[in-house]
Write an enzyme that holds these catalytic residues in place. Structure first.
Site, mmCIF file in Angstrom:
data_model
loop_
_atom_site.group_PDB
_atom_site.id
_atom_site.type_symbol
_atom_site.label_atom_id
_atom_site.label_comp_id
_atom_site.label_asym_id
_atom_site.label_seq_id
_atom_site.Cartn_x
_atom_site.Cartn_y
_atom_site.Cartn_z
ATOM 1 N N HIS A 124 2.829 -9.463 -3.232
ATOM 2 C CA HIS A 124 2.230 -9.867 -4.296
ATOM 3 C C HIS A 124 3.314 -10.144 -5.409
ATOM 4 O O HIS A 124 4.294 -9.495 -5.224
ATOM 5 C CB HIS A 124 1.292 -8.624 -4.913
ATOM 6 C CG HIS A 124 0.588 -8.925 -6.242
ATOM 7 N ND1 HIS A 124 1.209 -8.823 -7.430
ATOM 8 C CD2 HIS A 124 -0.732 -9.294 -6.410
ATOM 9 C CE1 HIS A 124 0.147 -9.045 -8.452
ATOM 10 N NE2 HIS A 124 -1.032 -9.309 -7.956
ATOM 11 N N ASP A 200 4.029 -0.649 -1.891
ATOM 12 C CA ASP A 200 2.933 -1.137 -2.891
ATOM 13 C C ASP A 200 1.633 -0.930 -2.380
ATOM 14 O O ASP A 200 1.179 -1.494 -1.366
ATOM 15 C CB ASP A 200 3.308 -2.766 -3.034
ATOM 16 C CG ASP A 200 1.934 -3.219 -3.876
ATOM 17 O OD1 ASP A 200 0.988 -2.747 -4.232
ATOM 18 O OD2 ASP A 200 2.099 -4.616 -4.140
ATOM 19 N N GLN A 203 -3.616 -2.242 -2.652
ATOM 20 C CA GLN A 203 -4.756 -2.578 -1.747
ATOM 21 C C GLN A 203 -5.074 -1.534 -0.817
ATOM 22 O O GLN A 203 -5.964 -1.842 -0.147
ATOM 23 C CB GLN A 203 -4.462 -4.163 -1.269
ATOM 24 C CG GLN A 203 -4.330 -5.287 -2.236
ATOM 25 C CD GLN A 203 -5.662 -5.371 -3.060
ATOM 26 O OE1 GLN A 203 -6.716 -4.893 -2.818
ATOM 27 N NE2 GLN A 203 -5.539 -6.240 -3.933
ATOM 28 N N LYS A 226 -8.591 -0.735 -9.131
ATOM 29 C CA LYS A 226 -8.900 -1.328 -8.152
ATOM 30 C C LYS A 226 -9.741 -0.153 -7.153
ATOM 31 O O LYS A 226 -9.986 -0.522 -6.045
ATOM 32 C CB LYS A 226 -7.814 -1.846 -7.226
ATOM 33 C CG LYS A 226 -7.041 -3.076 -7.853
ATOM 34 C CD LYS A 226 -6.092 -3.544 -7.063
ATOM 35 C CE LYS A 226 -5.090 -4.579 -7.541
ATOM 36 N NZ LYS A 226 -5.372 -5.785 -8.094
ATOM 37 N N CYS A 367 -1.601 -14.638 -6.839
ATOM 38 C CA CYS A 367 -0.249 -13.907 -7.224
ATOM 39 C C CYS A 367 0.655 -13.679 -5.878
ATOM 40 O O CYS A 367 1.044 -12.671 -5.841
ATOM 41 C CB CYS A 367 -0.724 -12.721 -7.944
ATOM 42 S SG CYS A 367 -1.320 -12.823 -9.583
#
Ligand code: PLP
Length: 411
Positions: A124, A200, A203, A226, A367
């Protein structure tokens, strides 16, 4: 005993789906943000109605209690991700700010000309641009671990990329391909090369159990919005020793021990990194979101996502002229599927799905422009799932895509 995850029942927890305008909405844009259950909204209202005061500042009872609530939320997050201590949990605005914190407070001060930062082609922008900025300020170089045609990281070149690397920043799960990366293996390899690891997990944390101590990473970032929590709150997990030796990111109230005319000294971790009035409502909200998800247990959340992803891969693969990007196996994916359909522009397709079928999906580069360039695409359409989505909704999506082919005369 954990609560059984039945999407139709779970849906009733989310007030937005009772709103007359959105009652029939098929919301498949969960990778962008999830909807919020009543339990989270009530926790936030309760905070403002009964406990609101600035934290860490007052000696009066209300402020002391507000501070306790804020710090209790931190401990809840620490427990949820398996941190060794609550001191390893820094509250931020979200994944983006968490990664920027590492880039500016650690990398900017430690990188020199000629040093190397490694990211991957599937990142991302929030795990690319901060590193580009820091590399341009320090003279370090940025290299990209490639993605294979079937949507995995190309591990055959991992060692070559990590040779001489000071930082390895990579996504736990791709927001476009859905690919779940072999995080333990990546961390181990980075450690052997002496690189600091930045994961990261925007997700991944919302969709499956995570234990940062087992993973052994140095930093890990995720966002509350999220995972059923509010916007504007996120987490940076940092290994204690690293957080201790780092300088602050931003200066202001609360992050100091002492301020003199000729300089300042810093508060203890994690407050050293939380300048100014923090997002207490967000901290309360993310803890309530964790409580909400924990009723089901993250194993059950993962199984549900997996079922929907398997279903999506099965029924979407039968739609003519579809190109699904990312791994063929649902097991290797978090709960999302991105695709192109014939030569229909993803924006037109998303608009059609919304107007004709009340299906909300995301269209564009999500993104992740470098990844789309790597795939030879400018945009994709993405369906991403969460605990209130059902297999029937996935079937409606497949039917809608077939109709789109004839509507756009693309069949
Ligand atoms: N990383 C990944 C993989 C994402 O999917 C996102 C958001 O879509 C981000 C980072 C940025 O998260 P936020 O906008 O909450 O900071």
């Amino acid at each position: 005993m954990s609560r059984r995850l039945e999407p139709e029942v779970v849906r009733a927890d989310f007030p937005i789906f009772s709103d007359p305008r959105w009652r029939d909405l098929i919301y498949l844009d969960n990778a962008a943000t999830t909807q919020k259950p009543r339990q989270v909204l009530e926790a936030i209202t309760e905070y403002y109605s009964r406990l609101n005061a600035n934290v860490h500042r007052g000696v009066y009872e209300l402020s002391v209690e507000a501070t306790e609530v804020y710090e209790r939320s931190r401990r809840r997050v620490a427990e949820f991700i398996g941190a060794r201590s609550w001191r390893e949990v820094v509250f931020t605005r979200g994944t983006t700010e968490s990664i920027n914190l590492v880039a500016y407070a650690w990398a900017l001060r430690n990188l020199r000309k000629g040093d190397k930062v490694v990211v991957t082609e599937m990142e991302h922008h929030s795990n690319v641009v901060p590193w580009q900025l820091v590399c341009s300020l320090t003279g370090a170089t940025l290299s990209y671990l490639p993605v294979t045609d079937d949507g995995y990281l190309d591990l055959s070149s991992l060692d070559a990329h990590l040779k001489g690397a000071r930082v390895f920043a990579f996504t736990y799960a791709s927001n476009v391909l859905g690919t779940i990366n072999p995080v333990r293996e990546l961390v181990k390899a980075a450690r052997e090369h002496g690189a600091v690891t930045v994961v990261d997990a925007a997700q991944y944390v919302p969709h499956a159990p995570v234990n940062v101590s087992d993973i052994g990473c140095d930093f890990l970032a995720f966002s509350g919005h999220k995972m059923c929590g509010p916007m504007g709150i996120g987490v940076l997990y940092g290994r204690r020793e690293l957080l201790e030796e780092m300088e602050p990111f931003q200066g202001g109230g609360e992050m100091i021990r002492e301020v003199r005319f000729d300089g300042s000294s810093w508060n203890e971790v994690p407050w050293k990194f939380e300048a100014g009035t923090p997002n207490v409502e967000g901290a309360v909200g993310i803890a309530a979101a964790i409580d909400y998800l924990s009723q089901f247990g993250m194993d059950q959340v993962r199984s549900h996502d997996l079922r929907l992803t398997e279903k999506a891969l099965e029924v979407l693969a039968e739609v003519p002229k579809i190109r699904i990007v990312g791994p063929e196996s649902a097991r290797d994916r978090c709960g999302l599927v991105s695709f192109t359909l014939a030569d229909i522009h993803p924006h037109d397709l998303a608009e059609f799905l919304d107007r004709r079928f009340r299906i909300a999906v995301r269209a564009g580069h999500h993104c992740a422009m470098p990844l789309h360039t790597r795939l030879g695409l400018t945009a994709t359409t993405r369906a991403s799932f969460y605990l209130y989505n059902s297999e029937q909704e996935v079937e409606v999506l497949a039917r809608a895509l077939r109709e789109a082919l004839s509507y756009f005369r693309a069949a």
